[in-house]
Scaffold this active site. Sequence first.
Site, PDB file in Angstrom:
ATOM      1  N   THR B 113       0.608  10.521  -1.645  1.00 15.61           N
ATOM      2  CA  THR B 113      -0.209   9.645  -2.476  1.00 15.61           C
ATOM      3  C   THR B 113       0.376   8.239  -2.326  1.00 15.61           C
ATOM      4  OG1 THR B 113      -1.044   9.234  -4.716  1.00 15.61           O
ATOM      5  CG2 THR B 113       1.129  10.275  -4.555  1.00 15.61           C
ATOM      6  N   HIS B 114      -0.039   7.325  -3.189  1.00 15.10           N
ATOM      7  CA  HIS B 114       0.449   5.958  -3.107  1.00 15.10           C
ATOM      8  C   HIS B 114       0.769   5.458  -4.507  1.00 15.10           C
ATOM      9  CE1 HIS B 114      -0.606   5.405   1.161  1.00 15.10           C
ATOM     10  NE2 HIS B 114      -1.597   6.234   0.886  1.00 15.10           N
ATOM     11  N   ASN B 115       1.685   4.534  -4.591  1.00 11.47           N
ATOM     12  CA  ASN B 115       2.006   3.877  -5.854  1.00 11.47           C
ATOM     13  C   ASN B 115       0.906   2.861  -6.143  1.00 11.47           C
ATOM     14  OD1 ASN B 115       2.914   2.315  -7.936  1.00 11.47           O
ATOM     15  ND2 ASN B 115       4.988   2.070  -7.129  1.00 11.47           N
ATOM     16  N   PHE B 121       1.097  -0.912  -1.861  1.00 12.22           N
ATOM     17  CA  PHE B 121       0.494   0.419  -1.775  1.00 12.22           C
ATOM     18  C   PHE B 121       1.483   1.452  -1.208  1.00 12.22           C
ATOM     19  CE2 PHE B 121      -3.140   3.205  -0.294  1.00 12.22           C
ATOM     20  CZ  PHE B 121      -3.730   3.325  -1.525  1.00 12.22           C
TER      21      PHE B 121
END
Lengths: 196, 196, 196
Positions: B113-115, B121
């Site tokens: 996933t991504h922050n 990102f």
Amino acid sequence: MKNKIRLDQYDQSHYSRGRSGMVVLLWWFVQGTLFRFSLHPMYSWRNMLLRLFGASIGRGVKVRPTARFTYPWKVAIGDHSWIGDHVELYSLDRIEIGEHCVISQQSYICTGTHNIRDPRFGLVTRPVRIGDGAWVASGAFVYPGVTIGPMAVVAARSTVIRNVPANEVHAGSPAQYLQDRFAPVNPSEPRKEVLV
Amino acid sequence: MKNKIRLDQYDQSHYSRGRSGMVVLLWWFVQGTLFRFSLHPMYSWRNMLLRLFGASIGRGVKVRPTARFTYPWKVAIGDHSWIGDHVELYSLDRIEIGEHCVISQQSYICTGTHNIRDPRFGLVTRPVRIGDGAWVASGAFVYPGVTIGPMAVVAARSTVIRNVPANEVHAGSPAQYLQDRFAPVNPSEPRKEVLV
Amino acid sequence: MKNKIRLDQYDQSHYSRGRSGMVVLLWWFVQGTLFRFSLHPMYSWRNMLLRLFGASIGRGVKVRPTARFTYPWKVAIGDHSWIGDHVELYSLDRIEIGEHCVISQQSYICTGTHNIRDPRFGLVTRPVRIGDGAWVASGAFVYPGVTIGPMAVVAARSTVIRNVPANEVHAGSPAQYLQDRFAPVNPSEPRKEVLV
């Protein structure tokens, strides 16, 4: 029960694909060969093919080889945006994607539906717009007519049937408000689930 | 609205794929050819290819030819487990599947996933663990970091965002508790829907 | 925790695919070649192939080349119905589709499940029936045993776990009643969302 629906009378002659049938077939052939079987890092090559077929593609755009564009001439993608593997841009109507957007793998952007009251099942199309910095996470489905605001986030596998305002994170089927993307974290509150 | 997200500054140099880019490309080539076009019953051949690329694959494991492994060296599958058609093991992080598990067709196990607060990102990965005897039914999507307990069941097309305790059946998007897998049936109560 | 599930003892010898393994393999080969790589408008050719393998296919049926039929001899499709791209008819049991039906792209019609209490994970199959004039919109998933009534509509990306009565529109995961398909529109009431 007598069936009211008559698909043999289906007629979408009011609808324009925007190019001749010959160009459509040529694109599908190109997409299934030169585009599809290009090597992973050949982003410039795929951008060139998309532009050749009328798509507006910004600088630094990264489209994976398994992404599909129904009619590229109805698609605009801003600078530095990414289109993931197996994404489908079902562009019967306009699909406008801003700058610095991510459309993750297996997402489906849908611009076509049908009039369900019409016995002839008339085709209805509505554009989809995705603002700068937005993220449509993996496997999401976006309904015709939806606008996703700048920097909004749609969680993985959501079904987006309504507009998503700027800076909001929406999740679920149908997708609903979950949290603000950039809200200050309150350490005394239990953290909401933000994995997307 | 000023866009805060800068994908042109995206950097995942902190992340390790665990093998050189050459090995990654070689695996993708093998997966798209020798693996993908092997005949349906050639389970041993596909297990051999997966082991050659560092996967830990138990005895009697059955992986269908259209299943995809992003990085097989980050995957472990216990004895007698099955991986169905068009399953995607998106193994940016570890995916550990126990013995006698079924991952049915079109399921997606996601470890990346991504922050979403990070303007750049940043990539975030979390392992997924699936206990012995568990069943992830067709078309389910499992979020990064999720643990599915032994003998738990995830209903078809569910979106699993939280851990699923042992012996429980979860369903829906997001997946929620539905019933115990092995609870004694009470004939005076209407039977819950258990089709999965 | 001791695992009760024993997939090495899995046995579906009670189940009949309805044709010999040779015919099944032959169909899969034909589907992956002559069917899959036929040109988009060659509907009659694909109908002929399906009939050759025992499917009951009405007049004017339009099946896209990327649709998949597990066992075509267990499928019946009435006149003027459409089967979209990447639809999967997972026909371990009967799939009966009426006249003037639309099964839109990426939908999955599932007729197989497993007995989750059975340590040997026994295969269970249930037929799916779809009435005349019904529409299963894009990306929907229909559970084993479900009957969708005449002219009913299932919204895009829904998960259908219960029967859908005639003329009703169901949406969501799990799909629930949303509105009547042909109800008179009350202009004083806000219109429900009907995009599907």
